[in-house]
Write an enzyme that holds these catalytic residues in place. Structure first.
Site, PDB file in Angstrom:
ATOM      1  N   GLU A  20     -10.872  -1.284   4.200  1.00  0.00           N
ATOM      2  CA  GLU A  20      -9.470  -0.871   4.266  1.00  0.00           C
ATOM      3  C   GLU A  20      -9.169   0.417   3.485  1.00  0.00           C
ATOM      4  O   GLU A  20      -9.843   0.771   2.515  1.00  0.00           O
ATOM      5  CB  GLU A  20      -8.533  -1.993   3.778  1.00  0.00           C
ATOM      6  CG  GLU A  20      -8.566  -3.220   4.659  1.00  0.00           C
ATOM      7  CD  GLU A  20      -7.457  -4.200   4.349  1.00  0.00           C
ATOM      8  OE1 GLU A  20      -7.095  -4.964   5.272  1.00  0.00           O
ATOM      9  OE2 GLU A  20      -6.947  -4.239   3.214  1.00  0.00           O
ATOM     10  N   ASP A  24       0.790  -1.230   0.000  1.00  0.00           N
ATOM     11  CA  ASP A  24       0.000   0.000   0.000  1.00  0.00           C
ATOM     12  C   ASP A  24       0.827   1.286   0.000  1.00  0.00           C
ATOM     13  O   ASP A  24       1.833   1.392   0.706  1.00  0.00           O
ATOM     14  CB  ASP A  24      -0.885   0.057   1.242  1.00  0.00           C
ATOM     15  CG  ASP A  24      -1.827  -1.109   1.341  1.00  0.00           C
ATOM     16  OD1 ASP A  24      -1.875  -1.926   0.421  1.00  0.00           O
ATOM     17  OD2 ASP A  24      -2.528  -1.199   2.367  1.00  0.00           O
ATOM     18  N   GLN A  52       4.153   0.772   2.256  1.00  0.00           N
ATOM     19  CA  GLN A  52       4.433  -0.405   3.066  1.00  0.00           C
ATOM     20  C   GLN A  52       5.539  -1.221   2.411  1.00  0.00           C
ATOM     21  O   GLN A  52       5.511  -1.493   1.211  1.00  0.00           O
ATOM     22  CB  GLN A  52       3.183  -1.260   3.241  1.00  0.00           C
ATOM     23  CG  GLN A  52       2.240  -0.720   4.303  1.00  0.00           C
ATOM     24  CD  GLN A  52       1.211  -1.743   4.719  1.00  0.00           C
ATOM     25  OE1 GLN A  52       0.565  -2.341   3.873  1.00  0.00           O
ATOM     26  NE2 GLN A  52       1.031  -1.924   6.014  1.00  0.00           N
ATOM     27  N   SER A 106      -1.076   0.665   7.217  1.00  0.00           N
ATOM     28  CA  SER A 106      -1.298   1.778   6.298  1.00  0.00           C
ATOM     29  C   SER A 106      -1.753   3.060   6.976  1.00  0.00           C
ATOM     30  O   SER A 106      -2.301   3.051   8.077  1.00  0.00           O
ATOM     31  CB  SER A 106      -2.311   1.380   5.232  1.00  0.00           C
ATOM     32  OG  SER A 106      -1.756   0.384   4.415  1.00  0.00           O
TER      33      SER A 106
END
Length: 481
Positions: free
Chosen positions: A228, A57, A73, A121
């Site tokens: 998410e 991410d 990430q 994240s």
């Protein structure tokens, strides 16, 4: 966010330590072999990827100090905050690992400089003055990263030296206290009408919090939407700056269009829940904060992770990459307000070997592109479907076929209606292992990791009957590494 596949651990390349003096001694870690040349099979030549190891991410995009900054990430077994910078959104420099969590797999000498077992994240903003001082101890302009520190909560990290050093906020967590990895993925924006920071986080759908200092947060509202990595932004509808709509998206690229008053998001009643990219490999798209770009640039620029936990394409040394940056818009299309995605205009600065065609009629067996040999290019073809005898037309790029079904009105088996003039305009961005397809001014977007045969560079435009070509523009894209 969590890895949803069983992934075999790869051996980390040798660690190179760079120790610098900047007020005090600190260590910035570049866990890569400097001999990596970005010429490996499937390595994007104009798409960002880390030198080595795993990325997923996008976790923080900002412009500050004359550079674009990207946190993402990094790390297959334990998520860290990888970090890259660019002066033009095209040529990126892998700066190594900026945010090192408490359970890092890096050697003990790598200072664990942020809160949480892992860095999940988040997002980033730029602040100065009193807001910066409360977090950093100085009024100097700073980048503030807001992330989920697993087993801790929503946390802050900061840099006020153009990303050279990164520091933990002493009083983490600032919100969403947790012993697990939920809630997660805070997205923070400045909401001018209510004079506050707004945080949208994946928590029982999407939950909104408000703050005046990025430290003390209060609950605003909850919306039963999203999975998410939320993002929240404002776009003019049909380029009318007097008619702007809010967009709330999740990691899958699903989005709502409506209004946000600083407390609650209200979806437009006539609007469906749509998806901004219909390809298999789009995830966790994030935009630069509204108003953050230089030179009064009003664009909203997005970068996403170019995967959807699909297993990759056999990359070695590194795994996964980012999409090419796009400019987002909002257009009325087929009775809906639809997010549009188009490659940023800066790509033209790395074009070479341009070729164009106008007003051509082709039949089955004719390939206007037969003399083109390229593995990295930007190709746009506009077709007039009036009086065509073909049932389909499309492209063959090495070992990949991209087809438009005229009867079913589908591109790559996804719906794409002709425009009001009965025309289809298709744009392909092709890289060594990345395919991005845009059509009809961005109302169609498709992202896919694809293992293009490294030994092939052929290109074909085909049809199974007569079609009218309005125009073709081919531009080879130069390597950015």
């Amino acid at each position: 966010m969590k890895n949803r596949e069983t992934i075999k651990k790869i051996k980390l390349l040798p660690i190179l330590f760079l120790v610098c003096i900047y007020g005090n001694v600190y260590a910035q870690y570049y866990p890569h072999n400097d001999n990596i040349d970005y010429k490996e099979n499937y390595r994007g030549q104009f798409h960002f990827s880390p030198k080595s190891e795993w990325m997923n991410d996008i976790n923080g995009l900002v412009y500050q100090g004359g550079k674009y900054h990207m946190i993402y990430q990094w790390g297959k077994e334990i998520r860290h905050g990888g970090y890259a910078t660019s002066k033009d959104l095209l040529h990126w420099k892998d700066e190594g690992v900026a945010l090192i969590p408490q359970k890092s797999f890096l050697p003990p000498d790598a200072v664990r400089n942020v809160s949480g077992d892992q860095v999940y994240s988040g997002s980033a903003v730029v602040v100065s003055g009193k807001a910066a001082k409360k977090i950093t101890g100085s009024k100097k302009e700073a980048i503030i990263a807001i992330y989920t520190g697993t087993a801790v909560g929503t946390c802050l990290a900061w840099s006020n030296d153009l990303g050279k050093t990164w520091h933990n906020y002493a009083n983490n967590p600032v919100a969403n206290f947790t012993k697990t990895a939920k809630p997660r993925d805070p997205c923070v924006i400045w909401h001018e009408p209510s004079s506050q920071w707004v945080l949208a986080i994946y928590e029982n759908g999407t939950t909104f919090y408000g703050s005046t200092d990025l430290i003390s947060w209060k609950f605003l509202s909850n919306l039963d939407f999203g999975y998410e990595c939320p993002d929240l932004f404002l776009l003019p509808l049909d380029e009318d700056t007097n008619n702007k709509k809010w967009v709330l998206q999740d990691a899958n690229g699903s989005y709502l269009v409506g209004d946000f008053d600083g407390t609650s998001f209200i979806k437009d009643k006539e609007q469906d829940t749509l998806v901004m990219d219909v390809g298999p490999d789009f995830y966790a798209g994030q935009t630069f904060p509204m108003g953050n770009l230089p030179n009064n640039d009003s664009r909203l620029i997005q970068i996403a992770w170019m995967d959807h936990w699909n297993g990759g394409i056999g990359e070695e040394i590194w795994e996964r990459n980012a999409t090419f940056p796009v400019s987002l818009g909002l257009a009325t299309y087929n009775g809906q307000m639809r997010v549009t995605r188009n490659p940023i205009k800066e790509i033209a600065s790395i074009y070479k070997n341009k070729k164009t065609w106008k007003n051509q009629t082709i039949n089955q067996g004719i390939n206007l592109l037969s003399e083109i040999k390229s593995k990295t290019f930007d190709l746009t073809v506009e077709v007039d479907l009036t009086e065509t005898t073909a049932n389909s037309f499309g492209f063959k790029v090495a070992n990949k076929e991209i087809s438009y079904d005229i009867k079913e009105k589908t591109l790559l088996s996804k719906q794409l209606l002709p425009d009001a003039s009965n025309r289809i305009k298709i744009r392909l961005l092709v890289d060594w292992g990345q395919l991005e397809v845009f059509a009809n001014d961005g109302v169609f977007s498709y992202s896919e990791q694809f293992a293009f045969d490294p030994d092939r560079n052929d290109l074909e435009l085909y049809s199974d009957g007569e079609i009218k070509i309005v125009s073709i523009e081919f531009n080879e894209v130069a390597r950015t590494w």
